[in-house]
Design a protein around this motif. Structure first.
Motif, PDB file in Angstrom:
ATOM      1  N   ILE A   1      32.490  51.011 111.871  1.00 35.94           N
ATOM      2  CA  ILE A   1      33.321  52.437 111.827  1.00 35.94           C
ATOM      3  C   ILE A   1      34.494  52.349 111.013  1.00 35.94           C
ATOM      4  O   ILE A   1      35.054  53.146 110.359  1.00 35.94           O
ATOM      5  CB  ILE A   1      33.542  52.969 113.474  1.00 35.94           C
ATOM      6  N   ASP A   2      35.286  51.048 110.962  1.00 39.16           N
ATOM      7  CA  ASP A   2      36.312  50.886 110.024  1.00 39.16           C
ATOM      8  C   ASP A   2      36.165  51.169 108.643  1.00 39.16           C
ATOM      9  O   ASP A   2      37.061  51.246 107.860  1.00 39.16           O
ATOM     10  CB  ASP A   2      37.068  49.429 110.314  1.00 39.16           C
ATOM     11  N   GLU A   3      34.918  51.144 108.187  1.00 36.47           N
ATOM     12  CA  GLU A   3      34.400  51.387 106.877  1.00 36.47           C
ATOM     13  C   GLU A   3      34.118  52.834 106.708  1.00 36.47           C
ATOM     14  O   GLU A   3      33.697  53.251 105.544  1.00 36.47           O
ATOM     15  CB  GLU A   3      33.265  50.454 106.545  1.00 36.47           C
ATOM     16  N   GLN A   4      34.348  53.755 107.742  1.00 44.46           N
ATOM     17  CA  GLN A   4      33.767  55.176 107.506  1.00 44.46           C
ATOM     18  C   GLN A   4      35.011  56.034 107.469  1.00 44.46           C
ATOM     19  O   GLN A   4      35.742  55.764 108.128  1.00 44.46           O
ATOM     20  CB  GLN A   4      32.771  55.518 108.694  1.00 44.46           C
ATOM     21  N   PRO A   5      34.985  57.169 106.552  1.00 41.73           N
ATOM     22  CA  PRO A   5      36.106  58.083 106.608  1.00 41.73           C
ATOM     23  C   PRO A   5      35.835  58.873 107.969  1.00 41.73           C
ATOM     24  O   PRO A   5      34.886  59.263 108.487  1.00 41.73           O
ATOM     25  CB  PRO A   5      35.851  58.977 105.588  1.00 41.73           C
ATOM     26  N   LEU A   6      37.001  59.328 108.578  1.00 38.68           N
ATOM     27  CA  LEU A   6      36.834  60.011 110.057  1.00 38.68           C
ATOM     28  C   LEU A   6      37.584  61.483 109.994  1.00 38.68           C
ATOM     29  O   LEU A   6      37.810  61.887 111.004  1.00 38.68           O
ATOM     30  CB  LEU A   6      37.448  59.142 111.027  1.00 38.68           C
TER      31      LEU A   6
ATOM     32  N   GLU B   1      36.344  51.446 124.512  1.00 37.11           N
ATOM     33  CA  GLU B   1      37.080  50.648 123.177  1.00 37.11           C
ATOM     34  C   GLU B   1      36.898  51.414 122.151  1.00 37.11           C
ATOM     35  O   GLU B   1      37.685  51.651 121.141  1.00 37.11           O
ATOM     36  CB  GLU B   1      36.605  49.209 123.245  1.00 37.11           C
ATOM     37  N   LEU B   2      35.658  51.829 121.701  1.00 33.16           N
ATOM     38  CA  LEU B   2      35.385  52.548 120.692  1.00 33.16           C
ATOM     39  C   LEU B   2      36.394  53.929 120.485  1.00 33.16           C
ATOM     40  O   LEU B   2      36.812  54.371 119.575  1.00 33.16           O
ATOM     41  CB  LEU B   2      33.884  52.770 120.455  1.00 33.16           C
ATOM     42  N   ARG B   3      36.299  54.538 121.678  1.00 34.18           N
ATOM     43  CA  ARG B   3      36.910  55.794 121.698  1.00 34.18           C
ATOM     44  C   ARG B   3      38.531  55.675 121.456  1.00 34.18           C
ATOM     45  O   ARG B   3      39.106  56.246 120.618  1.00 34.18           O
ATOM     46  CB  ARG B   3      36.726  56.723 122.882  1.00 34.18           C
ATOM     47  N   ARG B   4      38.905  54.556 122.149  1.00 32.77           N
ATOM     48  CA  ARG B   4      40.483  54.261 121.848  1.00 32.77           C
ATOM     49  C   ARG B   4      40.743  53.861 120.535  1.00 32.77           C
ATOM     50  O   ARG B   4      41.698  54.388 119.928  1.00 32.77           O
ATOM     51  CB  ARG B   4      40.883  53.110 122.994  1.00 32.77           C
ATOM     52  N   HIS B   5      39.937  53.151 119.824  1.00 34.69           N
ATOM     53  CA  HIS B   5      40.036  52.577 118.731  1.00 34.69           C
ATOM     54  C   HIS B   5      39.909  53.542 117.628  1.00 34.69           C
ATOM     55  O   HIS B   5      40.735  53.883 116.590  1.00 34.69           O
ATOM     56  CB  HIS B   5      38.854  51.663 118.159  1.00 34.69           C
ATOM     57  N   ILE B   6      38.998  54.602 117.820  1.00 39.86           N
ATOM     58  CA  ILE B   6      38.859  55.857 116.803  1.00 39.86           C
ATOM     59  C   ILE B   6      40.032  56.952 116.595  1.00 39.86           C
ATOM     60  O   ILE B   6      40.742  57.247 115.852  1.00 39.86           O
ATOM     61  CB  ILE B   6      37.533  56.423 117.121  1.00 39.86           C
ATOM     62  N   ARG B   7      40.517  57.063 118.071  1.00 36.20           N
ATOM     63  CA  ARG B   7      41.649  57.948 118.345  1.00 36.20           C
ATOM     64  C   ARG B   7      43.056  57.220 117.676  1.00 36.20           C
ATOM     65  O   ARG B   7      43.905  58.117 117.458  1.00 36.20           O
ATOM     66  CB  ARG B   7      41.886  58.270 119.862  1.00 36.20           C
TER      67      ARG B   7
END
Length: 228
Positions: free
Chosen positions: A185-190, A206-212
């Motif tokens: 996900i770190d390689e994707q535009p959000l 963890e993924l939700r926290r990281h993305i936010r």
């Protein structure tokens, strides 16, 4: 489980349970993942507008929720995709099934996950999420794109996934002590993304926290944990 609770479950089964039949079972190599084709007579699939879940009896007084995917409303058939790598009643049930077996389930209900028109859907999950994402893809066909990543602990399962399914979901290999989906996900535009996260509950969190925390994230997250 106490006697009162057992009696309540027995009564619920008598009133609400429905029967389906196994048309075919396909085990991946290694045999910790199964495709289970079902015939569910009388089940109306034509009006499904969101991803569904079935509460399936997997043992005495034991039920598990599975996602019907790749369904055909005309023939009343669908496929369950079950990760059985974790010990438990559901894994034992899936690995014991064979063609012709009857299954019991307590109906089918909607989840909160459904396509959002005019927005691509970014999906993140482990292999227990495959059925969920393929169902979302079937609902979104012709409306919007479904893409993302699914993590696997087995290289052969990654290869099977790429061979068996036509999808924009990318398989990634899980590494011990590392959440491989974080790197992906770190390689994707959000910016303005509609993100669906499912699977292992601590990983979903963890993924939700990281993305936010991402400065470029300005969309929505729809999360659903399957197992801990």
């Amino acid at each position: 489980m106490n006697i009162i609770k057992k009696k309540a479950i027995d009564m619920m089964e008598r009133k609400l349970s429905r029967t389906g039949h196994v048309l075919e079972v396909r085990a991946w190599d290694p045999a910790t993942f199964f495709e289970i084709d079902l015939h569910l007579p009388g089940l109306n699939m034509e009006k499904w507008q969101s991803v569904q879940h079935m509460k399936v009896k997997v043992g005495d007084y034991a039920y598990r929720d599975y996602t019907p995917a790749m369904w055909d409303a005309e023939t009343h058939t669908c496929t369950l995709l079950v990760n059985s790598s974790h010990d438990g009643p559901g894994s034992k049930w899936a690995s014991s099934l064979k063609k012709g077996d009857a299954i019991l389930y307590l109906g089918v209900g909607s989840t909160l996950h459904k396509p959002v028109e005019d927005r691509s859907l970014l999906c993140l999950g482990d292999s227990s999420s495959i059925g969920h994402f393929l169902a979302l893809q079937q609902l979104a066909k012709g409306k919007t794109e479904v893409y993302g990543a699914v993590s696997f602990s087995e290289v052969k399962h990654m290869e099977a996934f790429k061979e068996y399914f036509i999808t924009a979901l990318q398989p990634v290999l899980e590494k011990r002590w590392d959440i491989s989906l974080l790197s992906w996900i770190d390689e994707q535009p959000l910016e303005d993304q509609c993100i669906y996260i499912t699977g292992h509950i601590p990983t979903v969190t963890e993924l939700r926290r990281h993305i936010r925390k991402r400065e470029d994230f300005s969309g929505t997250i729809k999360a659903q944990g399957f197992w801990a």
